[in-house]
Write a protein that holds these residues in place. Structure first.
Motif, mmCIF file in Angstrom:
data_model
loop_
_atom_site.group_PDB
_atom_site.id
_atom_site.type_symbol
_atom_site.label_atom_id
_atom_site.label_comp_id
_atom_site.label_asym_id
_atom_site.label_seq_id
_atom_site.Cartn_x
_atom_site.Cartn_y
_atom_site.Cartn_z
ATOM 1 N N PRO A 1 0.189 10.319 2.247
ATOM 2 C CA PRO A 1 -1.010 10.713 2.995
ATOM 3 C C PRO A 1 -2.218 11.011 2.100
ATOM 4 O O PRO A 1 -3.364 10.744 2.452
ATOM 5 C CB PRO A 1 -0.577 11.969 3.744
ATOM 6 C CG PRO A 1 0.907 11.948 3.764
ATOM 7 C CD PRO A 1 1.328 11.156 2.584
ATOM 8 N N THR B 1 0.862 -1.182 0.000
ATOM 9 C CA THR B 1 0.000 0.000 0.000
ATOM 10 C C THR B 1 0.893 1.225 0.000
ATOM 11 O O THR B 1 2.025 1.192 0.469
ATOM 12 C CB THR B 1 -0.912 0.027 1.242
ATOM 13 O OG1 THR B 1 -0.102 0.020 2.400
ATOM 14 C CG2 THR B 1 -1.848 -1.168 1.248
ATOM 15 N N SER B 2 0.341 2.312 -0.446
ATOM 16 C CA SER B 2 1.100 3.547 -0.527
ATOM 17 C C SER B 2 1.177 4.179 0.854
ATOM 18 O O SER B 2 0.239 4.099 1.635
ATOM 19 C CB SER B 2 0.415 4.498 -1.520
ATOM 20 O OG SER B 2 1.041 5.749 -1.485
ATOM 21 N N SER B 3 2.268 4.839 1.113
ATOM 22 C CA SER B 3 2.417 5.534 2.384
ATOM 23 C C SER B 3 2.191 7.036 2.201
ATOM 24 O O SER B 3 2.410 7.798 3.122
ATOM 25 C CB SER B 3 3.792 5.265 2.983
ATOM 26 O OG SER B 3 4.782 5.754 2.110
ATOM 27 N N ASP C 1 -2.963 9.486 -0.735
ATOM 28 C CA ASP C 1 -3.531 8.203 -1.143
ATOM 29 C C ASP C 1 -4.310 7.572 0.007
ATOM 30 O O ASP C 1 -5.373 6.985 -0.202
ATOM 31 C CB ASP C 1 -2.437 7.255 -1.604
ATOM 32 C CG ASP C 1 -1.767 7.711 -2.910
ATOM 33 O OD1 ASP C 1 -2.394 8.515 -3.631
ATOM 34 O OD2 ASP C 1 -0.631 7.250 -3.173
ATOM 35 N N ILE C 2 -3.798 7.705 1.214
ATOM 36 C CA ILE C 2 -4.477 7.139 2.382
ATOM 37 C C ILE C 2 -5.816 7.845 2.591
ATOM 38 O O ILE C 2 -6.850 7.218 2.819
ATOM 39 C CB ILE C 2 -3.587 7.251 3.637
ATOM 40 C CG1 ILE C 2 -2.349 6.373 3.477
ATOM 41 C CG2 ILE C 2 -4.358 6.865 4.895
ATOM 42 C CD1 ILE C 2 -1.322 6.554 4.571
#
Length: 193
Positions: free
Chosen positions: A178, A174-176, A180-181
């Motif tokens: 922010p 998963t992307s880290s 994308d989250i």
């Protein structure tokens, strides 16, 4: 200051009665005045002994102090010599251990292993002189017995990376970031309505 001397009091032992005589005494035969007199006598004897003990305690402390003061010079010097010899022996052991580690550092991966495996007391004589030739010979013999303690010949081994391990190898990364989250959280919230 003259010391006051008191006449020695002779302690009198209370009369012992046999158990059979005690058992035969009934309340009618009990003489209260006689019992009170015996108790009073025992209490006064105990009080006299306590007074005498208080008078003798300072004398006992002074006697102990004089005994310590009269300790001979030879005893004091013997204690000092023993302490100095222990310090010197500890210093020699430390020096020998340092010398062994220094000589082992060129061939051993961990020089402390070599110092722990050898008998350090065997390398110093009575004067504290360290026999470096004996240390070198014993280190070479130890390295022959335990070659795995030696330094690697071609440099340190490094493990080869395995790209199939970890999160990057199974595709669930998963992307880290922010943004994308936050976008993922918003999508889940909109699907819930």
């Amino acid at each position: 200051m003259p010391e006051e001397t008191q006449p020695e009091q002779v302690e009198q032992q209370p009369e012992e009665t046999e158990p059979a005589q005690v058992a035969e005494v009934t309340e009618e035969e009990f003489d209260r005045a006689r019992a009170e007199a015996k108790i009073k006598k025992a209490n006064s004897e105990a009080e006299n002994l306590r007074k005498r003990l208080k008078e003798l305690q300072p004398l006992a402390a002074k006697a102990k102090q004089l005994e310590d003061a009269q300790k001979s010079d030879q005893e004091r010097l013997t204690e000092q010599l023993t302490a100095a010899e222990e310090r010197a022996a500890k210093a020699v052991r430390t020096a020998v251990a340092s010398k062994v580690e220094a000589l082992a550092s060129s061939d051993f991966a961990d020089p402390e292993d070599a110092a722990g495996a050898l008998d350090l007391a065997a390398y110093a004589d009575e004067d504290g002189v360290i026999d470096t030739d004996a240390i070198k010979a014993d280190l070479a013999a130890l390295l022959k017995r335990k070659p795995h303690w030696g330094k690697p010949v071609d440099g340190p081994r490094r493990p080869a990376p395995d790209r199939t391990q970890g999160s990057s190898g199974n595709g669930n990364r998963t992307s880290s970031d922010p943004g994308d989250i936050f976008a993922g959280l918003m999508q889940q919230a909109l699907k819930g309505h």
